[in-house]
Structure formats: C-alpha cells, structure tokens
Design a protein around this motif. Structure first.
Motif, PDB file in Angstrom:
ATOM      1  N   HIS A 285     -31.045  13.593 -19.459  1.00 18.35           N
ATOM      2  CA  HIS A 285     -32.002  12.554 -19.089  1.00 18.35           C
ATOM      3  C   HIS A 285     -31.763  12.063 -17.659  1.00 18.35           C
ATOM      4  O   HIS A 285     -31.417  12.832 -16.790  1.00 18.35           O
ATOM      5  CB  HIS A 285     -31.966  11.432 -20.120  1.00 18.35           C
TER       6      HIS A 285
ATOM      7  N   ASP B 250     -36.040   8.380 -17.332  1.00 22.19           N
ATOM      8  CA  ASP B 250     -35.764   8.575 -18.752  1.00 22.19           C
ATOM      9  C   ASP B 250     -34.303   8.254 -19.075  1.00 22.19           C
ATOM     10  O   ASP B 250     -33.413   9.037 -18.744  1.00 22.19           O
ATOM     11  CB  ASP B 250     -36.069  10.027 -19.138  1.00 22.19           C
TER      12      ASP B 250
ATOM     13  N   GLY C 249     -32.951   8.238 -21.969  1.00 26.21           N
ATOM     14  CA  GLY C 249     -32.488   8.956 -23.152  1.00 26.21           C
ATOM     15  C   GLY C 249     -32.319   8.024 -24.332  1.00 26.21           C
ATOM     16  O   GLY C 249     -32.975   6.982 -24.435  1.00 26.21           O
TER      17      GLY C 249
ATOM     18  N   ASP D 170     -28.087   8.386 -20.828  1.00 25.71           N
ATOM     19  CA  ASP D 170     -27.924   9.040 -19.529  1.00 25.71           C
ATOM     20  C   ASP D 170     -26.713   8.531 -18.757  1.00 25.71           C
ATOM     21  O   ASP D 170     -26.042   9.302 -18.068  1.00 25.71           O
ATOM     22  CB  ASP D 170     -29.193   8.916 -18.688  1.00 25.71           C
TER      23      ASP D 170
ATOM     24  N   ASN E  71     -42.843  12.992 -16.611  1.00 30.20           N
ATOM     25  CA  ASN E  71     -43.210  13.834 -17.751  1.00 30.20           C
ATOM     26  C   ASN E  71     -41.990  14.609 -18.268  1.00 30.20           C
ATOM     27  O   ASN E  71     -41.256  15.220 -17.487  1.00 30.20           O
ATOM     28  CB  ASN E  71     -44.318  14.805 -17.338  1.00 30.20           C
ATOM     29  N   GLN E  72     -41.784  14.592 -19.578  1.00 36.20           N
ATOM     30  CA  GLN E  72     -40.590  15.208 -20.151  1.00 36.20           C
ATOM     31  C   GLN E  72     -40.517  16.712 -19.889  1.00 36.20           C
ATOM     32  O   GLN E  72     -39.473  17.222 -19.480  1.00 36.20           O
ATOM     33  CB  GLN E  72     -40.534  14.957 -21.657  1.00 36.20           C
ATOM     34  N   LEU E  73     -41.595  17.416 -20.127  1.00 33.00           N
ATOM     35  CA  LEU E  73     -41.594  18.860 -19.911  1.00 33.00           C
ATOM     36  C   LEU E  73     -41.342  19.184 -18.446  1.00 33.00           C
ATOM     37  O   LEU E  73     -40.600  20.127 -18.123  1.00 33.00           O
ATOM     38  CB  LEU E  73     -42.917  19.474 -20.379  1.00 33.00           C
TER      39      LEU E  73
ATOM     40  N   ARG F 185     -39.642  17.366 -16.361  1.00 32.94           N
ATOM     41  CA  ARG F 185     -38.224  17.090 -16.087  1.00 32.94           C
ATOM     42  C   ARG F 185     -37.356  18.271 -16.486  1.00 32.94           C
ATOM     43  O   ARG F 185     -36.474  18.700 -15.733  1.00 32.94           O
ATOM     44  CB  ARG F 185     -37.768  15.841 -16.854  1.00 32.94           C
ATOM     45  N   LEU F 186     -37.600  18.790 -17.673  1.00 29.96           N
ATOM     46  CA  LEU F 186     -36.797  19.910 -18.154  1.00 29.96           C
ATOM     47  C   LEU F 186     -37.022  21.158 -17.310  1.00 29.96           C
ATOM     48  O   LEU F 186     -36.076  21.876 -16.971  1.00 29.96           O
ATOM     49  CB  LEU F 186     -37.127  20.193 -19.620  1.00 29.96           C
TER      50      LEU F 186
ATOM     51  N   HIS G 106     -25.101  15.843 -23.525  1.00 27.09           N
ATOM     52  CA  HIS G 106     -26.002  14.837 -24.088  1.00 27.09           C
ATOM     53  C   HIS G 106     -25.238  13.935 -25.055  1.00 27.09           C
ATOM     54  O   HIS G 106     -24.147  14.282 -25.518  1.00 27.09           O
ATOM     55  CB  HIS G 106     -27.150  15.503 -24.857  1.00 27.09           C
TER      56      HIS G 106
END
Length: 358
Positions: free
Chosen positions: A146, A150, A152, A165, A220-222, A224-225, A250
C-alpha cells in the motif's frame, strides 16, 4: 537512476563514506572479556533493549546487536528482556578520533571497515556497517504494501488509528538495512523520505509515500499495483544476468479474534520463488523452536498466484503476510520496535540461506 553507495541503487544525493578503524597492536595479544567484566543492570517492567541501553547512557543504535549477542541466553524470542533478569551492558568504545590518534603510533596493522550512510533510514539509523559480503552480487527489490493514498488495513490501538502501510514500510526499511550490511544491492520500491526507521509503537499515518524513484502513487488500486509491477520488471531487465529476487511485505486484516503466524507466498511455477519462501519459512520455524519451544509455529509457505504482484512480476519472489493488524497478539508483533527488528533480521537470515544454497 543513481547508485546508492557502491551496492545500493537509489535516487539519492551524493553518498558519504565513513571508515571505522580496527587495529592490532604489535606488542599486545587480542583482548577478550567475559560478561563478568561488563557492567550489568536488572530489567524492570516495561523495559526494552532500546530503552534499557538509553538509560545506561549507551547508544542503542550502535550497540543493539552486540547487546543481543552477549545476553542471548536471557532474552525471550532472542530480542525481549525478561523482567527481573540481569543483563550485561556492552563496553562503549572510546571516541574514534582520539583512539586513532593514539593507536596510529603503535599499530603495525590497520584494517578499514567500510560503512555507508543512507538518509532514507533516518538520522539515528542511517549508518550501515558492512558485516560481510555474503550477499555480494545479489539484487533485491523490496515492496512494502500500500502507501500513498492507500493506507491498507486499518485498526485502532490505544485510541489511535494504525495502518498497514506504515508498519510494512518500517519492517521493509529494517530488512533493507540488514541486506545492505551483507553487501547486497537493494531497491526500495515504495519510499517515504521523511519517516526513516522509527522506534515508536504507534507510527503516525501520512500519505506522502512515492514509488521508485519518485513517482506519485495512483489512487486507483489496479493502477497502483501495475505501477509496481512495471517498476520491478523494468529494473529486472536492466539487471539482466544477475541474481535477482523480489520481497513484498504486507500486514493482513482478518477478524479480531484470529491470531495468525507469518505466512509466505510464491508463484506456483517458480522453483526459485518457492525456494526463497521455503528458506525464510525454515528460518522462522527454527527461531520459534529455539526461542519459543512451547509454541508451535503455524505459518506456511505456499503458492498464491492469484495475487497480482505474484502473478505479474518477473523476478523470483516471496509475498509475506506479517500478521493480522486487528488481532491484539498480532498487534504486539508489529507495534513493538524490537519485534519489527526481529522480523527483519529473521527474514534476512532466510534470504541469506536461500542465496548461499542456490
């Protein structure tokens, strides 16, 4: 992209080098001493290694590991003080400048032990002494979960919010420092230039983390990944031909009543990733048997290809879940700075095991 020292790739300013002088006197044999010759102190309720050393006027950041080495038999889990136990205090070295001035006249052999400073670790932790070259030639990408917009997983402790995070990042920094001390090349992918390694139990939450080298982290989560995947894979291409590994850290979030051990995941088709996860798991299992013989370690290593970073990144990797941020027992694992240090050290020992048995 610039090189952080000679073995740490990092977007930093000019690195400073320091050297510590180790010497042998021609007219003397090496001096050995036992705990009986050291000052001792009895641990009181609430004492930790850092606080105990501070109260004795000893810099805990310089003498932490030496304290553990000489008191290991009286430490729980290799890092925790036992109330009422007596502990030996490391001897503090004389001032380096005056020491060198007096020794240079007598010494016939001078060995320089290199140290480097990394501002990312914070003022109190920025100096890294080279312990060995056991990881020389190895490249590690460290991603803490995160960050940025974010935080987390979230929980409340002592009336204050805590977030995944911040704790994943602190453990990752500690791990980076351990790997550096053994001459590895290390990339910290998620970074916060202000935090450094922290000794507080409650780590303040902020949103100023960036992605290597200084990219804003998407909302946006996607996205970020995918950003992390792209960064790691691009670096992997640039370091083609070298031994490379990825470690993702994590902290899980489950029901409050679920106490979990540290888990390790890998790609189902990656033999090297499986071996890395297994090596760290084996180290944790051994540590529990040594320091908590009455407690069974239930953490596992297994494939989890459904995780985005496990599936999409190119280096052999392990994805680590440190514990359940909502569980009181697991909170102690991450809130106590000594615990965070132990986690980082145990992970690093598993990493070394993996590299040396490749």
């Amino acid at each position: 992209m610039s090189v952080f020292g000679t073995n740490f790739v990092f977007q930093e300013g000019m690195m400073r080098k320091a050297f510590f002088i180790i010497f042998l006197l021609l007219s003397q044999t090496p001096v050995m001493y036992s705990q009986d010759t050291l000052a001792t102190v009895t641990a009181e309720k609430g004492d930790g290694i850092y606080s105990l050393l501070r109260k004795q006027g000893v810099n805990p950041y310089e003498y932490y590991h030496e304290f553990i080495d000489i008191n290991l038999e009286n430490l729980r889990d290799s890092i925790h003080l036992l109330e009422g136990k007596t502990y030996a205090i490391p001897k503090v070295q004389l001032d380096t400048v005056s020491l060198v001035d007096s020794v240079q006249k007598k010494s016939t052999e001078i060995k320089e032990v290199e140290s480097k400073t990394y501002d990312i670790f914070g003022e109190d932790h920025k100096t890294v002494l080279t312990k060995s070259e056991r990881l020389k030639g190895a490249v590690y990408y460290l991603v803490s979960g995160h960050g940025g917009p974010d935080p987390g997983a979230m929980a409340v402790y002592a009336g204050k919010s805590i977030s995944e995070d911040e704790y994943a990042y602190d453990i990752t920094l500690r791990l980076a420092k351990e790997l550096l001390a053994h001459s590895a090349t290390v990339y910290i992918i998620i970074r916060d230039e202000d935090d450094g390694i922290r000794e507080e139990r409650i780590l303040e939450i902020d949103r100023d983390e960036v992605a290597y080298p200084d990219k804003s982290i998407p909302l946006n989560q996607l996205a970020r990944l995918q950003q992390r995947v792209d960064i790691v894979n691009d670096l992997y291409k640039k370091n083609k031909g070298t031994y490379q590994r990825l470690i993702v850290t994590h902290v899980d979030s489950r029901s409050k009543g679920q106490n979990i051990d540290v888990f390790f995941y890998h790609h189902e088709k990656s033999k090297n990733g499986k071996r890395l996860a297994e090596s760290i798991h084996t180290t944790f299992d051994a540590k529990y048997k040594q320091y908590q013989p009455n407690r069974t370690y239930s953490g596992t290593f297994e494939d989890r290809t459904s995780l985005f970073l496990v599936k999409k990144t190119h280096p052999a990797m392990t994805f680590i879940e440190i514990g359940n941020i909502r569980n009181k027992k697991d909170q102690r694992r991450i809130l106590d700075p000594d615990n965070r240090q132990a986690l980082a050290k145990w992970i690093s020992e598993g990493v070394i095991l993996d590299y040396e048995e490749r």
